[in-house]
Write a protein that holds these residues in place. Structure first.
Motif, PDB file in Angstrom:
ATOM      1  N   ILE A  11     -32.486 -13.860   8.922  1.00 22.53           N
ATOM      2  CA  ILE A  11     -32.344 -13.874  10.377  1.00 22.53           C
ATOM      3  C   ILE A  11     -33.728 -13.549  10.932  1.00 22.53           C
ATOM      4  CG2 ILE A  11     -31.035 -13.010  12.364  1.00 22.53           C
ATOM      5  CD1 ILE A  11     -29.187 -14.074  10.201  1.00 22.53           C
ATOM      6  N   LEU A  12     -34.292 -14.495  11.641  1.00 15.74           N
ATOM      7  CA  LEU A  12     -35.682 -14.370  12.079  1.00 15.74           C
ATOM      8  C   LEU A  12     -35.754 -14.222  13.599  1.00 15.74           C
ATOM      9  CD1 LEU A  12     -38.487 -14.479  10.677  1.00 15.74           C
ATOM     10  CD2 LEU A  12     -38.559 -16.896  11.241  1.00 15.74           C
ATOM     11  N   GLY A  13     -36.133 -13.050  14.051  1.00 14.10           N
ATOM     12  CA  GLY A  13     -36.233 -12.799  15.489  1.00 14.10           C
ATOM     13  C   GLY A  13     -37.633 -13.055  16.013  1.00 14.10           C
ATOM     14  N   CYS A  14     -37.786 -12.963  17.302  1.00 14.16           N
ATOM     15  CA  CYS A  14     -39.076 -13.189  17.947  1.00 14.16           C
ATOM     16  C   CYS A  14     -39.290 -12.072  18.971  1.00 14.16           C
ATOM     17  CB  CYS A  14     -39.079 -14.558  18.624  1.00 14.16           C
ATOM     18  SG  CYS A  14     -40.601 -14.932  19.493  1.00 14.16           S
ATOM     19  N   ASN A  15     -40.499 -11.506  18.947  1.00 12.80           N
ATOM     20  CA  ASN A  15     -40.783 -10.345  19.804  1.00 12.80           C
ATOM     21  C   ASN A  15     -41.182 -10.693  21.236  1.00 12.80           C
ATOM     22  OD1 ASN A  15     -40.338  -7.809  18.866  1.00 12.80           O
ATOM     23  ND2 ASN A  15     -42.214  -7.699  17.668  1.00 12.80           N
TER      24      ASN A  15
ATOM     25  N   GLY B 166     -30.295 -19.828  16.651  1.00 12.76           N
ATOM     26  CA  GLY B 166     -29.368 -18.717  16.893  1.00 12.76           C
ATOM     27  C   GLY B 166     -29.186 -18.410  18.371  1.00 12.76           C
ATOM     28  N   VAL B 167     -29.934 -19.129  19.230  1.00 13.58           N
ATOM     29  CA  VAL B 167     -29.787 -18.935  20.678  1.00 13.58           C
ATOM     30  C   VAL B 167     -29.746 -20.301  21.357  1.00 13.58           C
ATOM     31  CG1 VAL B 167     -31.020 -16.714  20.698  1.00 13.58           C
ATOM     32  CG2 VAL B 167     -32.289 -18.809  21.159  1.00 13.58           C
ATOM     33  N   ASN B 168     -29.298 -20.318  22.597  1.00 19.21           N
ATOM     34  CA  ASN B 168     -29.396 -21.523  23.414  1.00 19.21           C
ATOM     35  C   ASN B 168     -30.560 -21.327  24.379  1.00 19.21           C
ATOM     36  OD1 ASN B 168     -27.142 -22.898  22.342  1.00 19.21           O
ATOM     37  ND2 ASN B 168     -25.756 -21.693  23.623  1.00 19.21           N
ATOM     38  N   THR B 169     -31.586 -22.149  24.232  1.00 21.73           N
ATOM     39  CA  THR B 169     -32.752 -22.024  25.108  1.00 21.73           C
ATOM     40  C   THR B 169     -32.412 -22.654  26.455  1.00 21.73           C
ATOM     41  OG1 THR B 169     -34.102 -22.205  23.155  1.00 21.73           O
ATOM     42  CG2 THR B 169     -35.237 -22.436  25.260  1.00 21.73           C
ATOM     43  N   CYS B 170     -32.662 -21.920  27.543  1.00 23.51           N
ATOM     44  CA  CYS B 170     -32.144 -22.365  28.838  1.00 23.51           C
ATOM     45  C   CYS B 170     -33.204 -22.890  29.812  1.00 23.51           C
ATOM     46  CB  CYS B 170     -31.361 -21.240  29.490  1.00 23.51           C
ATOM     47  SG  CYS B 170     -29.974 -20.678  28.495  1.00 23.51           S
ATOM     48  N   PHE B 171     -34.185 -22.060  30.141  1.00 26.66           N
ATOM     49  CA  PHE B 171     -35.159 -22.484  31.166  1.00 26.66           C
ATOM     50  C   PHE B 171     -36.351 -21.524  31.218  1.00 26.66           C
ATOM     51  CE2 PHE B 171     -31.534 -20.246  33.205  1.00 26.66           C
ATOM     52  CZ  PHE B 171     -32.167 -19.089  33.621  1.00 26.66           C
TER      53      PHE B 171
ATOM     54  N   VAL C  60     -31.862 -18.445  10.134  1.00 30.15           N
ATOM     55  CA  VAL C  60     -31.341 -18.536  11.503  1.00 30.15           C
ATOM     56  C   VAL C  60     -32.439 -17.981  12.394  1.00 30.15           C
ATOM     57  CG1 VAL C  60     -29.575 -17.797  13.150  1.00 30.15           C
ATOM     58  CG2 VAL C  60     -28.945 -18.241  10.779  1.00 30.15           C
ATOM     59  N   SER C  61     -33.032 -18.838  13.192  1.00 28.70           N
ATOM     60  CA  SER C  61     -34.109 -18.394  14.061  1.00 28.70           C
ATOM     61  C   SER C  61     -33.547 -18.046  15.436  1.00 28.70           C
ATOM     62  CB  SER C  61     -35.159 -19.493  14.195  1.00 28.70           C
ATOM     63  OG  SER C  61     -36.046 -19.173  15.246  1.00 28.70           O
ATOM     64  N   LEU C  62     -33.842 -16.807  15.862  1.00 31.70           N
ATOM     65  CA  LEU C  62     -33.379 -16.393  17.191  1.00 31.70           C
ATOM     66  C   LEU C  62     -34.476 -16.602  18.236  1.00 31.70           C
ATOM     67  CD1 LEU C  62     -31.187 -13.198  16.689  1.00 31.70           C
ATOM     68  CD2 LEU C  62     -30.600 -15.562  16.451  1.00 31.70           C
ATOM     69  N   ALA C  63     -35.490 -17.389  17.882  1.00 26.13           N
ATOM     70  CA  ALA C  63     -36.534 -17.712  18.855  1.00 26.13           C
ATOM     71  C   ALA C  63     -36.023 -18.841  19.750  1.00 26.13           C
ATOM     72  CB  ALA C  63     -37.784 -18.156  18.118  1.00 26.13           C
TER      73      ALA C  63
ATOM     74  N   GLU D  35     -22.665 -22.646  11.296  1.00 19.15           N
ATOM     75  CA  GLU D  35     -23.948 -23.182  10.840  1.00 19.15           C
ATOM     76  C   GLU D  35     -24.280 -22.706   9.424  1.00 19.15           C
ATOM     77  OE1 GLU D  35     -26.723 -21.705  13.723  1.00 19.15           O
ATOM     78  OE2 GLU D  35     -26.287 -23.253  15.196  1.00 19.15           O
ATOM     79  N   VAL D  36     -23.964 -21.438   9.138  1.00 16.60           N
ATOM     80  CA  VAL D  36     -24.486 -20.842   7.897  1.00 16.60           C
ATOM     81  C   VAL D  36     -23.412 -20.518   6.852  1.00 16.60           C
ATOM     82  CG1 VAL D  36     -26.480 -19.849   9.083  1.00 16.60           C
ATOM     83  CG2 VAL D  36     -24.410 -18.479   8.831  1.00 16.60           C
TER      84      VAL D  36
END
Lengths: 222, 116
Positions: free
Chosen positions: A24-28, A113-118, A90-93, A15-16
């Protein structure tokens, strides 16, 4: 919470790989709890990408920020004064955060940056299972607190079906039959008469069948 | 028992290998380390029960990441010994030293030097 899984590193690199200033942007929130997109995972991904670019002989800036949430305007505003420093994010949210970020900062490409599942729960560390499909019309009051929509493979409203054997679903011996769980729970609650009631056809218009959904509440709007 | 081990090994002491995080290992490589090995207590002997098992998992994670980014997962390894086994500590140190010498320097360090 929203459960996400790590995306393979190779996919993120693809991707990058043509960018040189990457945030790289994470989410708390949820993704931190399911160990896919919190501060720690941001650090690991950033370190790996730095090494990747160095190994390619390229100079790249990889910065790390973890926001409280990426699904609220006020938190995303925290990066407004820095967003122009990067040519990719790259958003890891979860998928919500990635999209909200992309909507807010139109000129900067945002990659997931992640696969959102459920929507699920932490059964134990490293094991998350689905509990809700957000169908928009909760029936848990009638099913002993166990959801046949998210936990029954067929999403049937009057079960179990013929594929239920010894409490397990026919699609896998590891999956509990949701309707067996419902019967057991209603029995424990001494409410088996509820099981005898026949559910009418569910209105799926509040589910995804009705198109993209929204919740609008004038009582809390400003 | 004043045993000698290769002088180019830098020992980083941690209270338990369970303290070692995948990020610690990755940062070491990012900063130019040629190899990293984690020496924990014997499996089943951890004072905190799972510390060395956790370290082993993290070493495996680091290995996978290093392979993906092209640095090479064989540069990181986990060893187990009992705290009284000084000769074995030396043996592992020599083994790791030899392994890294065969692999050569950390590729990102050499590329960085070329770029500069």
């Amino acid at each position: 919470m929203i459960v996400a899984d790590k995306k393979p590193m190779e996919e993120i690199i693809q991707e990058v790989k043509d960018h040189s200033k990457i945030l790289i942007l994470g989410c708390n929130e949820c993704v931190t709890v399911c160990e896919a997109g919190g501060k720690k995972e941001v650090g690991v991904l950033a370190s790996a990408l730095r090494m990747y670019f160095m190994n390619q002989g390229k100079t790249a800036t990889i910065d790390e920020i973890t926001l409280e949430r990426q699904c609220d305007h006020e938190y995303l505003e925290e990066v407004r004064d820095r967003i122009d420093l990067y040519d990719a994010v790259v958003s890891l949210a979860c998928g919500v955060g990635v999209q909200f970020m992309a909507e807010k900062y139109q000129a900067t490409p945002v990659y997931p940056g992640v696969n959102t599942c459920f929507l699920g729960a932490t059964e134990k560390r490293g094991l998350w299972t689905e509990r809700c499909q957000a169908c928009g019309q909760c029936i848990l009051a009638f099913t002993g607190g166990i959801c046949p929509i998210s936990r029954c493979a067929k999403r049937i409203m009057n079960g179990p079906c013929g594929g239920s054997t010894k409490g397990k679903c026919e699609i896998s011996k590891e999956i509990d039959c949701a309707w067996q769980l419902i019967v057991d729970r209603l029995k424990a609650l001494n409410r088996l008469e509820d099981y005898e009631k026949i559910f009418s056809i569910k209105d799926w218009s509040t589910d995804r069948a009705g198109g993209p959904r929204k919740v609008q509440r004038e009582d809390v709007q400003e | 028992m004043r045993l000698q081990y290769p002088a180019d090994i830098k020992v980083v002491r941690v209270p338990c290998t369970g303290k070692v995080d995948v990020l610690h290992i990755l940062r070491a490589f990012e900063k130019g380390a040629d190899g990293v090995y984690v020496v924990g207590c014997m499996e089943g002997d951890c004072h905190f029960n799972k510390g060395n098992f956790r370290a082993r998992k993290r070493v495996e994670q680091a290995k996978a990441i290093l392979d993906t980014v092209g640095v090479g997962g064989e540069r990181v390894r986990m060893y187990n010994l009992s705290s009284s086994e000084a000769p074995r500590f030396v043996e592992y140190a020599k083994e790791m030293d030899q392994r890294i010498r065969e692999l050569g320097p950390n590729p990102i360090k050499t590329k960085k030097a070329k770029a500069a």
